[in-house]
Design a protein around this motif. Sequence first.
Motif, PDB file in Angstrom:
ATOM      1  N   GLY A  97      48.390  29.148  68.603  1.00 45.44           N
ATOM      2  CA  GLY A  97      48.580  27.979  69.450  1.00 45.44           C
ATOM      3  C   GLY A  97      47.320  27.571  70.179  1.00 45.44           C
ATOM      4  O   GLY A  97      46.449  28.388  70.477  1.00 45.44           O
ATOM      5  N   THR A  98      47.238  26.283  70.513  1.00 43.20           N
ATOM      6  CA  THR A  98      46.022  25.739  71.102  1.00 43.20           C
ATOM      7  C   THR A  98      45.734  26.311  72.494  1.00 43.20           C
ATOM      8  O   THR A  98      44.577  26.389  72.900  1.00 43.20           O
ATOM      9  N   ARG A  99      46.775  26.711  73.232  1.00 39.80           N
ATOM     10  CA  ARG A  99      46.576  27.214  74.584  1.00 39.80           C
ATOM     11  C   ARG A  99      46.539  28.743  74.653  1.00 39.80           C
ATOM     12  O   ARG A  99      46.287  29.310  75.717  1.00 39.80           O
ATOM     13  N   SER A 100      46.778  29.401  73.544  1.00 38.31           N
ATOM     14  CA  SER A 100      46.856  30.865  73.567  1.00 38.31           C
ATOM     15  C   SER A 100      45.581  31.543  74.040  1.00 38.31           C
ATOM     16  O   SER A 100      45.642  32.515  74.808  1.00 38.31           O
ATOM     17  N   PRO A 101      44.372  31.093  73.617  1.00 35.42           N
ATOM     18  CA  PRO A 101      43.165  31.776  74.119  1.00 35.42           C
ATOM     19  C   PRO A 101      43.022  31.663  75.634  1.00 35.42           C
ATOM     20  O   PRO A 101      42.595  32.621  76.290  1.00 35.42           O
ATOM     21  N   ILE A 102      43.358  30.513  76.196  1.00 35.29           N
ATOM     22  CA  ILE A 102      43.272  30.345  77.643  1.00 35.29           C
ATOM     23  C   ILE A 102      44.292  31.248  78.334  1.00 35.29           C
ATOM     24  O   ILE A 102      44.005  31.891  79.353  1.00 35.29           O
ATOM     25  N   GLN A 139      36.022  26.442  89.094  1.00 32.63           N
ATOM     26  CA  GLN A 139      34.953  27.220  89.721  1.00 32.63           C
ATOM     27  C   GLN A 139      35.337  28.686  89.888  1.00 32.63           C
ATOM     28  O   GLN A 139      34.485  29.577  89.831  1.00 32.63           O
ATOM     29  N   SER A 140      36.621  28.946  90.059  1.00 34.21           N
ATOM     30  CA  SER A 140      37.070  30.323  90.287  1.00 34.21           C
ATOM     31  C   SER A 140      36.809  31.226  89.093  1.00 34.21           C
ATOM     32  O   SER A 140      36.800  32.458  89.231  1.00 34.21           O
ATOM     33  N   TRP A 141      36.580  30.640  87.915  1.00 32.77           N
ATOM     34  CA  TRP A 141      36.340  31.452  86.723  1.00 32.77           C
ATOM     35  C   TRP A 141      34.872  31.840  86.576  1.00 32.77           C
ATOM     36  O   TRP A 141      34.560  32.804  85.889  1.00 32.77           O
ATOM     37  N   GLY A 142      33.969  31.108  87.168  1.00 33.85           N
ATOM     38  CA  GLY A 142      32.550  31.457  87.084  1.00 33.85           C
ATOM     39  C   GLY A 142      32.083  31.646  85.654  1.00 33.85           C
ATOM     40  O   GLY A 142      31.409  32.635  85.332  1.00 33.85           O
ATOM     41  N   VAL A 143      32.402  30.705  84.774  1.00 32.24           N
ATOM     42  CA  VAL A 143      32.061  30.845  83.352  1.00 32.24           C
ATOM     43  C   VAL A 143      30.550  30.709  83.159  1.00 32.24           C
ATOM     44  O   VAL A 143      29.949  29.706  83.538  1.00 32.24           O
ATOM     45  N   ALA A 144      29.946  31.726  82.558  1.00 38.60           N
ATOM     46  CA  ALA A 144      28.496  31.747  82.336  1.00 38.60           C
ATOM     47  C   ALA A 144      28.122  31.508  80.877  1.00 38.60           C
ATOM     48  O   ALA A 144      26.976  31.171  80.583  1.00 38.60           O
ATOM     49  N   LEU A 145      29.064  31.701  79.971  1.00 38.39           N
ATOM     50  CA  LEU A 145      28.859  31.468  78.545  1.00 38.39           C
ATOM     51  C   LEU A 145      30.223  31.222  77.929  1.00 38.39           C
ATOM     52  O   LEU A 145      31.194  31.900  78.277  1.00 38.39           O
ATOM     53  N   THR A 146      30.294  30.251  77.018  1.00 36.30           N
ATOM     54  CA  THR A 146      31.570  30.002  76.364  1.00 36.30           C
ATOM     55  C   THR A 146      31.357  29.383  75.000  1.00 36.30           C
ATOM     56  O   THR A 146      30.388  28.663  74.770  1.00 36.30           O
ATOM     57  N   LYS A 147      32.261  29.694  74.093  1.00 37.06           N
ATOM     58  CA  LYS A 147      32.349  28.999  72.805  1.00 37.06           C
ATOM     59  C   LYS A 147      33.762  29.138  72.294  1.00 37.06           C
ATOM     60  O   LYS A 147      34.338  30.235  72.283  1.00 37.06           O
ATOM     61  N   THR A 148      34.315  28.008  71.878  1.00 36.54           N
ATOM     62  CA  THR A 148      35.628  27.990  71.242  1.00 36.54           C
ATOM     63  C   THR A 148      35.448  27.796  69.747  1.00 36.54           C
ATOM     64  O   THR A 148      34.375  27.425  69.269  1.00 36.54           O
ATOM     65  N   GLY A 149      36.508  28.039  68.987  1.00 36.35           N
ATOM     66  CA  GLY A 149      36.452  27.820  67.549  1.00 36.35           C
ATOM     67  C   GLY A 149      37.836  27.718  66.953  1.00 36.35           C
ATOM     68  O   GLY A 149      38.799  28.272  67.488  1.00 36.35           O
ATOM     69  N   TYR A 150      37.906  27.003  65.841  1.00 33.96           N
ATOM     70  CA  TYR A 150      39.167  26.934  65.099  1.00 33.96           C
ATOM     71  C   TYR A 150      38.904  26.617  63.640  1.00 33.96           C
ATOM     72  O   TYR A 150      38.137  25.714  63.299  1.00 33.96           O
ATOM     73  N   LEU A 151      39.518  27.391  62.786  1.00 36.20           N
ATOM     74  CA  LEU A 151      39.715  27.099  61.364  1.00 36.20           C
ATOM     75  C   LEU A 151      41.105  27.598  61.025  1.00 36.20           C
ATOM     76  O   LEU A 151      41.610  28.524  61.668  1.00 36.20           O
ATOM     77  N   GLU A 152      41.721  27.029  60.014  1.00 34.33           N
ATOM     78  CA  GLU A 152      43.039  27.522  59.609  1.00 34.33           C
ATOM     79  C   GLU A 152      42.979  29.013  59.287  1.00 34.33           C
ATOM     80  O   GLU A 152      43.881  29.780  59.642  1.00 34.33           O
ATOM     81  N   GLU A 153      41.893  29.434  58.637  1.00 32.47           N
ATOM     82  CA  GLU A 153      41.772  30.843  58.252  1.00 32.47           C
ATOM     83  C   GLU A 153      41.465  31.751  59.451  1.00 32.47           C
ATOM     84  O   GLU A 153      41.704  32.953  59.397  1.00 32.47           O
ATOM     85  N   ALA A 154      40.908  31.186  60.510  1.00 33.67           N
ATOM     86  CA  ALA A 154      40.455  31.985  61.655  1.00 33.67           C
ATOM     87  C   ALA A 154      41.406  31.927  62.842  1.00 33.67           C
ATOM     88  O   ALA A 154      41.324  32.781  63.735  1.00 33.67           O
ATOM     89  N   GLY A 155      42.286  30.938  62.881  1.00 32.14           N
ATOM     90  CA  GLY A 155      43.103  30.736  64.064  1.00 32.14           C
ATOM     91  C   GLY A 155      42.253  30.234  65.220  1.00 32.14           C
ATOM     92  O   GLY A 155      41.109  29.812  65.045  1.00 32.14           O
ATOM     93  N   ARG A 156      42.830  30.248  66.409  1.00 28.78           N
ATOM     94  CA  ARG A 156      42.102  29.822  67.609  1.00 28.78           C
ATOM     95  C   ARG A 156      41.245  30.981  68.127  1.00 28.78           C
ATOM     96  O   ARG A 156      41.720  32.107  68.237  1.00 28.78           O
TER      97      ARG A 156
END
Length: 309
Positions: free
Chosen positions: A260-265, A221-238
């Motif tokens: 890495g999988t946790r790097s965006p977070i 709740q502390s993040w108050g996320v109003a919009l989100t999208k994740t993505g992954y392709l080998e060519e795009a990274g995380r």
Amino acid sequence: MNIMACFRTSSLMLLLLAMAGPLAAKPAVNPDGLTLASVNAAVALAGSNELLHDKHANRVVPVASLTKLMTALVVMESGAPLNEWLEVYPRHIPAEANAYSRIRKTSELRRGDMLRIALMSSENLAAYTLARHHPGGYDAFVAEMNRTAARLGMNRSRFVDPTGLSAGNQSTAADLVRLANAIMAHPKIGEYSTTRYFTARFRQPRYSLPYGNTNVLVHRQSWGVALTKTGYLEEAGRCLLMISEMQGKPVITVLLDSFGTRSPIGDAGRVKRWLQTGDSGRVAGAAYRYEQKKNAHHAARGGTATATR
């Protein structure tokens, strides 16, 4: 002038938005104090296309499933009814990457629920189905994605499919800030993308499938996320695009090609800390070496080659 003082004081914030980019002067390779693991990034206040932080923000790169945000915008702007039942067709063209789906062909789900699971759980067959049921069909949908990008001033963006499974879907961090701002006019997209858990109820045949959100921060709740999208392709990274509350203001964070999988977070946390303190801390050595490698690759192709640490 320190960027954090500007952020905390509304009158100075207006001055910051009137000028292009960060104002803090910290030494050497990372002048604004924000160090990220992501190779390309942009940070902006929601409602503005002016960047508070620019890390290769105009570099054209694959954006993986962040593509689905443009898919969502085209669906919403089409005015097609969200309660209409859509049949899941077999693919008429092969997917360019792993397109596994639990959805059964020929079954039906309402358009709004297709859009919800495409956003919150990155369901590729749902995104494909939305395009197949667009007025004029699949090709008309992809053409509309590109027309919409042009209208929004996303001049370095190109879309070739509605899912993001193709590396041919390319954009920049700065262009995706523009997309996020346009999406703010459609609160349903934010609602769907931030759904924590959802059970999709199909018919013909009747069955149910549970889905969870691909961004763990929607549960905090502390993040108050109003919009989100994740993505992954080998060519795009995380990849991660998010609008969340930081220092009491909605902030757009775009992170492309993270290590890495946790790097965006981790990078989202660095942005938040930077806005609070003016200093984000450091990234792991492995992430820095990954960035150097990717920047060298872009430099060889005529792109920017500067790494920050």
